[in-house]
Design a protein around this motif. Sequence first.
Motif, PDB file in Angstrom:
ATOM      1  N   LEU A 125       3.035   3.465  12.040  1.00 45.94           N
ATOM      2  CA  LEU A 125       3.736   2.390  11.342  1.00 45.94           C
ATOM      3  C   LEU A 125       3.010   2.100  10.039  1.00 45.94           C
ATOM      4  CD1 LEU A 125       4.299  -0.366  14.093  1.00 45.94           C
ATOM      5  CD2 LEU A 125       6.046   1.149  13.156  1.00 45.94           C
ATOM      6  N   ARG A 126       3.752   1.688   9.032  1.00 43.10           N
ATOM      7  CA  ARG A 126       3.151   1.226   7.784  1.00 43.10           C
ATOM      8  C   ARG A 126       3.958   0.017   7.331  1.00 43.10           C
ATOM      9  NH1 ARG A 126       2.680   4.240   1.958  1.00 43.10           N
ATOM     10  NH2 ARG A 126       4.850   3.596   1.922  1.00 43.10           N
ATOM     11  N   MET A 279       8.868   9.287  17.878  1.00 43.85           N
ATOM     12  CA  MET A 279       9.111   8.445  16.711  1.00 43.85           C
ATOM     13  C   MET A 279      10.520   8.612  16.149  1.00 43.85           C
ATOM     14  SD  MET A 279       5.452   8.860  14.749  1.00 43.85           S
ATOM     15  CE  MET A 279       5.919   7.812  13.360  1.00 43.85           C
ATOM     16  N   LYS A 280      11.125   9.765  16.402  1.00 40.95           N
ATOM     17  CA  LYS A 280      12.496  10.005  15.936  1.00 40.95           C
ATOM     18  C   LYS A 280      13.546   9.519  16.925  1.00 40.95           C
ATOM     19  CE  LYS A 280      11.080  13.922  13.088  1.00 40.95           C
ATOM     20  NZ  LYS A 280      10.972  15.396  12.960  1.00 40.95           N
ATOM     21  N   GLY A 281      13.080   9.057  18.103  1.00 43.64           N
ATOM     22  CA  GLY A 281      13.996   8.547  19.122  1.00 43.64           C
ATOM     23  C   GLY A 281      14.452   7.130  18.836  1.00 43.64           C
ATOM     24  N   VAL A 287      11.769  -0.004  16.494  1.00 43.84           N
ATOM     25  CA  VAL A 287      10.487  -0.606  16.111  1.00 43.84           C
ATOM     26  C   VAL A 287      10.297  -0.512  14.604  1.00 43.84           C
ATOM     27  CG1 VAL A 287       7.977  -0.408  16.314  1.00 43.84           C
ATOM     28  CG2 VAL A 287       9.402  -0.180  18.345  1.00 43.84           C
ATOM     29  N   LEU A 288      10.582   0.666  14.037  1.00 44.31           N
ATOM     30  CA  LEU A 288      10.448   0.849  12.593  1.00 44.31           C
ATOM     31  C   LEU A 288      11.345  -0.137  11.849  1.00 44.31           C
ATOM     32  CD1 LEU A 288      10.473   4.765  12.337  1.00 44.31           C
ATOM     33  CD2 LEU A 288       8.494   3.267  12.204  1.00 44.31           C
ATOM     34  N   HIS A 289      12.584  -0.266  12.303  1.00 46.30           N
ATOM     35  CA  HIS A 289      13.536  -1.162  11.641  1.00 46.30           C
ATOM     36  C   HIS A 289      13.088  -2.612  11.743  1.00 46.30           C
ATOM     37  CE1 HIS A 289      17.113  -3.819  11.580  1.00 46.30           C
ATOM     38  NE2 HIS A 289      17.486  -3.040  10.585  1.00 46.30           N
TER      39      HIS A 289
END
Length: 326
Positions: A125-126, A279-281, A287-289
Amino acid sequence: MRFFSTKAKSLGFAVAASVLSFSAFAQSWPSGNVNVVVPWPPGGPSDIAARPLGKGLNENLGKPFVIDNRAGGGGNIGTAAVVRSKPDGQTLLVTSSAPIVINPSLYKNMTFDPLKDLAPVTNLLRVPLVLVVHPSMPAKNLKELMAYIQAKKGDFSFASSGNGTPQHLTGELFSSTTKLQMNHVPYKGSAPAISDLLGGHVPMMFDSTIAIMPHIKSGKVKVIAITSAQRSPLLPDVPTFAESGVPAIESYAWYGLFAPAGTPKDVIAKINAEAQKVMKGADFQKVLHDTGSAYVGDTPENFSKFVHAEHAKWGKVVKDSGATVD
């Protein structure tokens, strides 16, 4: 010549056997339960990355990935435990940037060297940081806030989630870049710092979008600027520091996956590939969003270059600010 040929063949067989052995090692990973150390208390931002990653790896590989929260020492205690573990891929580290690129400059007595004793696997994550103030503050933008702080002539404080955190050092970077005098008030985590900000006990703080977003949405804090290079889709109306006239302030709270140094490269490559599948799932994409992070999965080599660059950047900030812990 015959003797040389025999030696060359023997050496060739030895190299081939070694390659096959490492390949078999990677094929068999994971051989059992994988311990994923998070050197922070449960429920923090590192957990937000570690738990969906562990869940996805468990589902994809059929082996338990056990999250092991080992807090203390600004992330140093849990990180040191990973450094001491066997380099076989069965113990991994998910951590924020602090013990990797900030603590080596902040702590005088480190028991490990993260650049030598850990093998970067991938960024997870960033997350950009947001500069927020109490709603009673008269400033509506960064220019007005800087003028307000300057008028205080050193009688102004900012809170952070703790000494040596990205939140703390971003405040120090802001202070040194703008030549504004501010007093740092460290807390033991984001929650108590935010609580005192909401209560009006401290006027300002930097925090990650993960932690501060609910309070921005509720209007309990006033947001001034964001530390990312571009505006965040979570806060499209909030200008960057560059847009606000201070381009030197670009900062992120990032969270990465590491293994002990000496872990075979093909094992690192397999861990990297499996992590990126997760991470592509859908679960990790959410989580990224929700955290405002772009996809930051990368090769171990590129992530290593990023870590070294961050180490140099924050080492300079620590030195310039004179910050220290022990």
